[in-house]
Design a protein around this motif. Structure first.
Motif, PDB file in Angstrom:
ATOM      1  N   ASP A   1     -32.860 -53.895 -24.556  1.00 30.76           N
ATOM      2  CA  ASP A   1     -34.040 -54.774 -24.645  1.00 30.76           C
ATOM      3  C   ASP A   1     -33.808 -56.067 -23.873  1.00 30.76           C
ATOM      4  OD1 ASP A   1     -35.281 -52.937 -26.323  1.00 30.76           O
ATOM      5  OD2 ASP A   1     -34.668 -53.966 -28.177  1.00 30.76           O
ATOM      6  N   VAL A   2     -32.567 -56.579 -23.982  1.00 27.13           N
ATOM      7  CA  VAL A   2     -32.235 -57.816 -23.275  1.00 27.13           C
ATOM      8  C   VAL A   2     -32.302 -57.575 -21.764  1.00 27.13           C
ATOM      9  CG1 VAL A   2     -30.432 -59.545 -22.858  1.00 27.13           C
ATOM     10  CG2 VAL A   2     -30.821 -58.696 -25.181  1.00 27.13           C
ATOM     11  N   ASP A   3     -31.823 -56.417 -21.327  1.00 29.64           N
ATOM     12  CA  ASP A   3     -31.868 -56.092 -19.899  1.00 29.64           C
ATOM     13  C   ASP A   3     -33.304 -55.981 -19.394  1.00 29.64           C
ATOM     14  OD1 ASP A   3     -29.148 -56.025 -19.791  1.00 29.64           O
ATOM     15  OD2 ASP A   3     -28.972 -53.838 -19.895  1.00 29.64           O
ATOM     16  N   VAL A   4     -34.152 -55.325 -20.186  1.00 35.38           N
ATOM     17  CA  VAL A   4     -35.561 -55.175 -19.788  1.00 35.38           C
ATOM     18  C   VAL A   4     -36.199 -56.553 -19.666  1.00 35.38           C
ATOM     19  CG1 VAL A   4     -37.845 -54.408 -20.576  1.00 35.38           C
ATOM     20  CG2 VAL A   4     -35.879 -52.864 -20.749  1.00 35.38           C
ATOM     21  N   TRP A   5     -35.886 -57.406 -20.627  1.00 36.35           N
ATOM     22  CA  TRP A   5     -36.421 -58.773 -20.631  1.00 36.35           C
ATOM     23  C   TRP A   5     -36.023 -59.495 -19.340  1.00 36.35           C
ATOM     24  CZ3 TRP A   5     -34.633 -62.928 -24.751  1.00 36.35           C
ATOM     25  CH2 TRP A   5     -35.419 -64.085 -24.601  1.00 36.35           C
ATOM     26  N   GLY A   6     -34.727 -59.469 -19.041  1.00 30.82           N
ATOM     27  CA  GLY A   6     -34.233 -60.123 -17.826  1.00 30.82           C
ATOM     28  C   GLY A   6     -34.901 -59.566 -16.582  1.00 30.82           C
ATOM     29  N   GLU A   7     -35.066 -58.250 -16.551  1.00 33.54           N
ATOM     30  CA  GLU A   7     -35.685 -57.595 -15.401  1.00 33.54           C
ATOM     31  C   GLU A   7     -37.139 -58.073 -15.220  1.00 33.54           C
ATOM     32  OE1 GLU A   7     -34.564 -55.826 -12.988  1.00 33.54           O
ATOM     33  OE2 GLU A   7     -36.542 -55.361 -12.155  1.00 33.54           O
ATOM     34  N   CYS A   8     -37.855 -58.175 -16.328  1.00 32.51           N
ATOM     35  CA  CYS A   8     -39.248 -58.628 -16.246  1.00 32.51           C
ATOM     36  C   CYS A   8     -39.329 -60.064 -15.745  1.00 32.51           C
ATOM     37  CB  CYS A   8     -39.939 -58.506 -17.604  1.00 32.51           C
ATOM     38  SG  CYS A   8     -40.271 -56.798 -18.038  1.00 32.51           S
ATOM     39  N   VAL A   9     -38.433 -60.925 -16.237  1.00 27.93           N
ATOM     40  CA  VAL A   9     -38.456 -62.319 -15.768  1.00 27.93           C
ATOM     41  C   VAL A   9     -38.068 -62.359 -14.289  1.00 27.93           C
ATOM     42  CG1 VAL A   9     -37.550 -64.646 -16.093  1.00 27.93           C
ATOM     43  CG2 VAL A   9     -37.986 -63.217 -18.080  1.00 27.93           C
ATOM     44  N   ALA A  10     -37.132 -61.499 -13.885  1.00 26.85           N
ATOM     45  CA  ALA A  10     -36.736 -61.448 -12.472  1.00 26.85           C
ATOM     46  C   ALA A  10     -37.927 -61.045 -11.601  1.00 26.85           C
ATOM     47  CB  ALA A  10     -35.578 -60.480 -12.285  1.00 26.85           C
ATOM     48  N   ARG A  11     -38.751 -60.110 -12.097  1.00 32.24           N
ATOM     49  CA  ARG A  11     -39.975 -59.749 -11.360  1.00 32.24           C
ATOM     50  C   ARG A  11     -40.859 -60.976 -11.199  1.00 32.24           C
ATOM     51  NH1 ARG A  11     -42.304 -54.506 -14.560  1.00 32.24           N
ATOM     52  NH2 ARG A  11     -40.622 -53.003 -14.156  1.00 32.24           N
ATOM     53  N   ALA A  12     -40.975 -61.749 -12.295  1.00 26.43           N
ATOM     54  CA  ALA A  12     -41.828 -62.946 -12.265  1.00 26.43           C
ATOM     55  C   ALA A  12     -41.264 -63.978 -11.290  1.00 26.43           C
ATOM     56  CB  ALA A  12     -41.949 -63.539 -13.664  1.00 26.43           C
ATOM     57  N   LEU A  13     -39.954 -64.175 -11.322  1.00 27.34           N
ATOM     58  CA  LEU A  13     -39.340 -65.166 -10.432  1.00 27.34           C
ATOM     59  C   LEU A  13     -39.537 -64.751  -8.971  1.00 27.34           C
ATOM     60  CD1 LEU A  13     -35.976 -65.882 -12.335  1.00 27.34           C
ATOM     61  CD2 LEU A  13     -38.022 -67.324 -12.241  1.00 27.34           C
ATOM     62  N   THR A  14     -39.433 -63.442  -8.705  1.00 28.99           N
ATOM     63  CA  THR A  14     -39.642 -62.939  -7.347  1.00 28.99           C
ATOM     64  C   THR A  14     -41.088 -63.200  -6.927  1.00 28.99           C
ATOM     65  OG1 THR A  14     -38.045 -61.197  -7.816  1.00 28.99           O
ATOM     66  CG2 THR A  14     -39.419 -60.904  -5.867  1.00 28.99           C
ATOM     67  N   MET A  15     -41.988 -63.009  -7.876  1.00 24.13           N
ATOM     68  CA  MET A  15     -43.408 -63.257  -7.615  1.00 24.13           C
ATOM     69  C   MET A  15     -43.622 -64.732  -7.254  1.00 24.13           C
ATOM     70  SD  MET A  15     -46.379 -61.426  -9.614  1.00 24.13           S
ATOM     71  CE  MET A  15     -46.181 -61.958 -11.273  1.00 24.13           C
TER      72      MET A  15
END
Lengths: 443, 146
Positions: free
Chosen positions: A117-131
């Motif tokens: 769950d923590v990994d998924v969370w980080g991945e989603c924020v990374a998508r946002a940061l890339t955006m």
């Protein structure tokens, strides 16, 4: 580094396969995940088994994402009643971390995360940061609070997944924030919009804006307007992005807006959004405002089925100019619980903010709504700070300004408003979530 | 020679101790007040002052978090004789200049009036032509007795 105009913007997409997936493929992916998740919670969480049994729904009844309407809702009260670990779908030993929000009514809302769950969370924020245009070359200054609150940790996890530098400042001590921003050469910063506004003012006053290397602000966790975003962008010479999340679902990174600012892209491969009529809970049409409801499709620790967020928004499914097919939720009109009913009219702080900014004339967006009951009548007073450049020592001119604000607010809210002009900086600045309303009515 | 002078204006919320606190701040900054008027609405007040050092006054007040500004006004010496002020007003009226506000005080041989007009230069010129005596900045900041 500085603000980039739309013409010169080059969009980066972290996971094009997911973020630009066709609707059919996305539905297939969501269906597959939902079927698994429903089976999982029915077998592993007594609360869901009971709820589904009461509603007469069996896991076999859920064959695709289109069947989601058959499932019962989960509410914040359910979370409280099952506090702290009653909704886990895994043994507590599998929980890697907990995060929470302090409810105003005592007990906090706690969410549990497995390592995945923590990994998924980080991945989603990374998508946002890339955006927001960030790459592994960037330095992210995080002035969200760290601790149980998801803001600091969420952005930190995102920076880690992206591979950029995280500067874990946490909140408070503005002078030190600015010093570190300058010294470390931060290229992006993350905090609530109200604190971003405060930081921007402080940076301008200290004359350090030119020496900062910021290009982006990732600002979410409270409702804000486009006008406020423009003001922060212009003051700090950056592009700002709205990130949304709630700890029950994952924290920041549930959705984020792109440079086109046409709504926040929801990471619907993990968090399935529904917008429902707040009264009868039927699905709203595309573009129609209702309560946002989420189902966590990938969560292991504390999966939530049709969780009612109390946030009001609308959703759109058309492909965005940025190339993403992820649906977009509109900026929040407010929360069902931030809304004040004043003489029968629903009033949201964001409406007041938008009206104040539309006046221009130097009415800074620092305000406080005070609701009183005088002689059984609701009275809304809006305290507004007057900007220095429009200050006049002639009372006639100040009264004219006051009348103008009162009129604009009345038109925007549909209810009469008393305006009280205040000295600049006399309204308390918030370093966390801004408190915009004081209700003295003891309802 | 300019006959317009700088008045120090301060916005005051109607809160206990605000006036006292402004006066203390000016005192601590060694800024002397030579004339003062306090206008009020139901929710806030406007303190207008002629002080020894207007620029310094604005600075110390802003540092202390007040909304303060300088306003261009004229300070007029009004002889202690019936009809003097009326004559002065008439001279201004004939030029078409509006008076936004005014405060006056009599002490000793002459009276003094501070005037805020929509065109200070023009009003000053008209008054001088009609034989009125206006305070120059240095004189006003230190000597006006109101």
């Amino acid at each position: 580094m500085a603000k980039i105009s739309l013409e010169n913007w080059s969009e980066k997409i972290r996971d094009p396969e997911i973020e630009c997936m066709s609707r059919e493929e996305m539905k297939a992916l969501q269906s597959e995940k939902l079927v698994k998740q429903v089976k999982n919670v029915y077998e592993n969480v007594a609360f869901y088994r009971k709820k589904m049994d009461e509603a007469g729904v069996k896991p076999e009844d859920i064959r695709s994402i289109d069947d989601i309407g058959k499932l019962p809702f989960t509410t914040k009260e359910d979370l409280r009643e099952n506090y702290p670990f009653g909704l886990l779908a895994v043994p507590q030993s599998k929980i890697a971390r907990v995060q929470g929000t302090s409810g105003t009514t005592g007990k906090l809302t706690l969410a549990s995360y497995t390592e995945k769950d923590v990994d998924v969370w980080g991945e989603c924020v990374a998508r946002a940061l890339t955006m927001a245009g960030l790459t592994e070359e960037d330095k992210l200054h995080v002035c969200y609070g760290y601790g149980l609150f998801t803001g600091g940790m969420g952005l930190d996890l995102g920076a880690r997944a992206l591979g950029c530098m995280s500067i874990p400042m946490s909140s408070g001590n503005t002078q030190r924030q600015l010093m570190c921003m300058e010294d470390f050469g931060a290229t992006a910063f993350a905090c609530t919009p109200s604190y971003a506004m405060y930081l921007a003012e402080a940076a301008k006053e200290a004359g350090v804006v030119e020496r900062l290397q910021l290009k982006a602000g990732i600002n979410g966790a409270e409702p804000w307007t486009d006008e406020m975003r423009h003001q922060i962008e212009d003051t700090l010479n950056v592009n700002c992005f709205d990130i949304y999340g709630l700890c029950e679902i994952t924290g920041p990174g549930v959705a984020c807006d792109c440079i086109h600012h046409k709504g926040l892209h929801v990471y619907e491969d993990h968090f399935f959004p529904e917008v429902l009529n707040p009264v009868d809970h039927t699905p709203c049409a595309e573009g129609e405002t209702g309560e946002l409801v989420f189902t966590t499709l990938s969560k292991e620790g504390m999966p939530l089925i049709r969780y009612r967020t109390k946030d009001l928004t609308s959703i759109e499914y058309g492909k965005c100019e940025c190339g993403r097919t992820l649906p977009r939720i509109q900026k929040f009109t407010g929360r069902t619980d931030d809304m004040k009913v004043i003489r029968g009219v629903n009033v949201f702080p964001t409406q007041v903010e938008a009206a104040l900014l539309s006046i221009g004339e130097g009415v800074a967006p620092h305000y406080m709504m005070v609701v009183d009951r005088e002689n059984n009548l609701d009275v809304l007073t809006v305290m507004v700070e007057v900007d220095e450049k429009y200050f006049s020592d002639e009372i006639r001119k100040l009264e004219a300004l006051k009348k103008k604000i009162e009129l604009a607010l009345k038109q925007a809210l549909g209810v009469a408003v008393k305006v009280k002009l205040c000295e600049p900086k006399s309204i308390q600045r918030s370093e966390g979530k801004a408190k915009r309303v004081i209700d003295n009515r003891n309802l | 020679m300019s006959y317009t002078i700088n008045q120090l204006s301060v916005f005051l919320e109607n809160k206990e101790g605000r006036l006292d606190s402004v006066l203390k701040t000016l005192g601590a900054g060694d800024v002397n007040i030579v004339a003062l008027s306090l206008a009020d609405s139901s929710e806030y007040g406007m303190l207008r002052m002629i002080v020894s050092e207007p620029e310094k006054g604005v600075m110390v007040l802003k540092e202390a978090g007040y909304m303060a500004m300088l306003t261009e006004v004229i300070a007029l010496r009004v002889p202690h004789a019936a009809g003097s002020l009326s004559k002065a007003m008439h001279a201004i009226m004939e030029t078409g200049v509006n008076i936004e506000y005014m405060y006056a005080f009599a002490n000793g041989e002459d009276a003094s009036a501070v005037l805020k007009c929509n065109d200070a230069e023009k009003a000053a010129e008209a008054l001088r032509k009609s034989g009125f005596d206006l305070y120059e900045a240095d004189e006003a900041y230190h000597k006006v007795v109101i």
